[in-house]
Write a protein that holds these residues in place. Structure first.
Motif, PDB file in Angstrom:
ATOM      1  N   TYR A 109      48.614  35.211  23.479  1.00  0.00           N
ATOM      2  CA  TYR A 109      47.742  35.710  24.544  1.00  0.00           C
ATOM      3  C   TYR A 109      48.391  35.577  25.916  1.00  0.00           C
ATOM      4  N   ARG A 110      47.958  36.475  26.808  1.00  0.00           N
ATOM      5  CA  ARG A 110      48.264  36.332  28.238  1.00  0.00           C
ATOM      6  C   ARG A 110      47.109  36.927  29.039  1.00  0.00           C
ATOM      7  N   LEU A 111      46.976  36.473  30.274  1.00  0.00           N
ATOM      8  CA  LEU A 111      45.857  36.893  31.099  1.00  0.00           C
ATOM      9  C   LEU A 111      46.004  38.345  31.538  1.00  0.00           C
ATOM     10  N   SER A 112      44.891  39.065  31.533  1.00  0.00           N
ATOM     11  CA  SER A 112      44.873  40.408  32.107  1.00  0.00           C
ATOM     12  C   SER A 112      44.585  40.295  33.604  1.00  0.00           C
ATOM     13  N   ARG A 113      44.742  41.413  34.316  1.00  0.00           N
ATOM     14  CA  ARG A 113      44.433  41.402  35.746  1.00  0.00           C
ATOM     15  C   ARG A 113      42.960  41.084  35.970  1.00  0.00           C
ATOM     16  N   LEU A 114      42.097  41.589  35.088  1.00  0.00           N
ATOM     17  CA  LEU A 114      40.670  41.297  35.189  1.00  0.00           C
ATOM     18  C   LEU A 114      40.411  39.808  34.997  1.00  0.00           C
ATOM     19  N   ALA A 115      41.139  39.183  34.080  1.00  0.00           N
ATOM     20  CA  ALA A 115      40.966  37.746  33.841  1.00  0.00           C
ATOM     21  C   ALA A 115      41.354  36.934  35.062  1.00  0.00           C
TER      22      ALA A 115
END
Length: 482
Positions: free
Chosen positions: A319-325
């Motif tokens: 996993y990696r963070l999205s811009r929304l996250a």
């Protein structure tokens, strides 16, 4: 010069650990450095711990360290705090980001000062995050904490590790604790966040689970296709050319000679009288013969037996963070956020109890001095549909645009709050009903022109003292507009 830099700022510390030589050594070093010790001992005292900026864990063994780390990371209040692990030797079974820094003996005050300084970037990032809203359920708060943990530690990618104690064979122990779930189940929650667009995924592995108990511990074994027994044996076959009888080799053996069980003739020469074309499977339980065995699955947890095609396949992701996250983590916004929660991020909103008391005073002032004011109750009836269509990021963008529109038409003396029914309440001081209606119409017209998605507004205006004669009358008139 370096020493002065290390001592520039004092940090508050909470030490956890069982009493012993290691614990006493750390206490002695902490007494020499510039810092405030808020608490210490083997138990977590929340009244003291919540005031500490940094936690230190002193542990002699891996199991002892894990107990302390679990207690801290699973805390909804303390789970994000920077953490230093101090042990006699390196612990191979525990790794970053379970802790933020690890120190081993021998330990000096200079090393500890450097470690504390190294944690300042994490502290500074955490201090930028606003408190979470009271309306959030516990899991919503934990999900935001998980996103904030990943962002504050600048984890470019989160990769699950193999774990024989997890039902899916993989886990992220620190994520399980932050989310408050059992071992390995944090991956399921993170997949759900990925579905919501908060996490980006890349397939790491595929695991087969029992369809009944959802556990990965499955024994794939060869069994008899007739009775399902694992008591099978692979044997060679003999084919008698004369009568064309083919059977397991054991059925031809009689007094150390090959005798055909069908026609009774003696078989002397291979390639002339008979051949050995291959092997078959013989079941010791039912005696049946089959060309091949069958593969069967046995759950080692619940004992359920099933064919391989019924196994439940689960994708293990990294996993990696999205811009929304990143936005959700920084602003503390969740898909469960109410309209009030979202606008609180952008507007100076007054709490409803304060607004209600102020409104009572304003009614008295208006009646005494015959100075009018208007109260606008504004509801957005399609807000849930907006989020379903445009997602959380789209809803946040639209509401921020609405805030900018509101700010255009409201004065600094006007007050904004939210009713218990999640409606926007606007108090226009020294404004009669005509001015209030003008403001609402301008707001609606501007919204339709500017916003990418139309809000379905419903509004009601009450003017004091022209319409309402007291506070209870004002409440009654507002209710009639529902």
């Amino acid at each position: 010069m370096a020493k002065q830099t290390l001592l520039q700022q004092s940090q508050s510390i909470y030490l956890m650990g069982a009493e012993g030589d290691l614990y006493e050594e750390i206490c002695a070093i902490l007494n020499q450095i510039e810092g405030t010790l808020f608490g210490n001992g083997p138990r977590l005292v929340m009244e003291q711990a919540q005031n500490a900026e940094i936690f230190m864990v002193s542990a002699e063994t891996e199991s002892e360290a894990l107990n302390f780390l679990e207690a801290l990371r699973s805390s909804l209040v303390l789970g994000l705090r920077p953490l230093i692990l101090v042990t006699p030797n390196d612990l191979q079974g525990i790794s970053f980001p379970y802790y933020d820094l690890a120190l081993t003996l021998p330990l000096s005050d200079y090393e500890l000062k450097r470690a504390l300084k190294g944690l300042r970037p994490i502290q500074e990032r955490l201090q930028q995050y606003p408190p979470l809203y009271d309306s959030y359920a516990e899991m919503a708060c934990r999900e935001i904490n998980l996103l904030r943990f990943i962002l504050s530690r600048q984890l470019s990618e989160v990769i699950p590790e193999r774990d024989e104690t997890s039902p899916v064979g993989y886990s992220l122990p620190w994520a399980d604790h932050l989310l408050g779930v059992e071992r390995g189940l944090g991956l399921i929650e993170m997949d759900r966040l990925a579905t919501a667009g908060l996490l980006l995924t890349q397939e790491e592995d595929v695991v087969n689970l029992c369809p009944q108990c959802n556990d990965y511990r499955i024994n794939f074994r060869q069994v008899c296709p007739h009775c399902g027994s694992p008591q099978i044996k692979r044997v060679k076959t003999i084919q008698h050319f004369t009568c064309a009888h083919t059977a397991p080799e054991t059925s031809f053996i009689h007094n150390y000679e090959y005798i055909c069980p069908k026609c009774g003739k003696k078989l002397k020469h291979i390639g002339v009288d008979y051949a050995k074309p291959g092997e078959v499977v013989v079941c010791a339980r039912c005696g049946q013969v089959a060309p091949e065995a069958e593969v069967s699955c046995l759950s080692l947890k619940c004992g359920y037996i099933f064919p391989p095609h019924q196994a439940k396949q689960v994708v293990i992701n990294r996993y990696r963070l999205s811009r929304l996250a990143e936005q959700a983590a920084i602003q503390g916004l969740h898909s469960g956020a109410t309209l009030a929660d979202v606008l609180h991020s952008f507007l100076n909103i007054y709490a409803y109890p304060f607004f209600e008391k102020y409104l009572q005073l304003e009614v008295k002032r208006s009646l005494r001095y015959r100075s009018p004011f208007s109260l606008i109750r504004l509801a957005i009836r399609n807000l849930s549909n907006i989020e379903e269509t445009y997602g959380l990021e789209g809803k946040m963008t639209l509401i921020k645009e609405l805030q900018e529109i509101l700010g255009t038409y409201l004065r600094t003396t006007d007050l904004v709050s939210f009713s218990p029914h999640n409606e926007i309440l606007i108090l226009l001081v020294e404004a009669d009903e005509t001015r209030a209606e003008t403001i609402v119409q301008r707001l609606l017209k501007r919204s339709q022109k500017v916003l990418d998605a139309p809000f379905d507004f419903k509004y009601h205006i009450v003017c004091v003292p022209h319409q309402a004669q007291d506070f209870s009358h004002l409440q009654k008139l507002l209710t009639q507009g529902e």
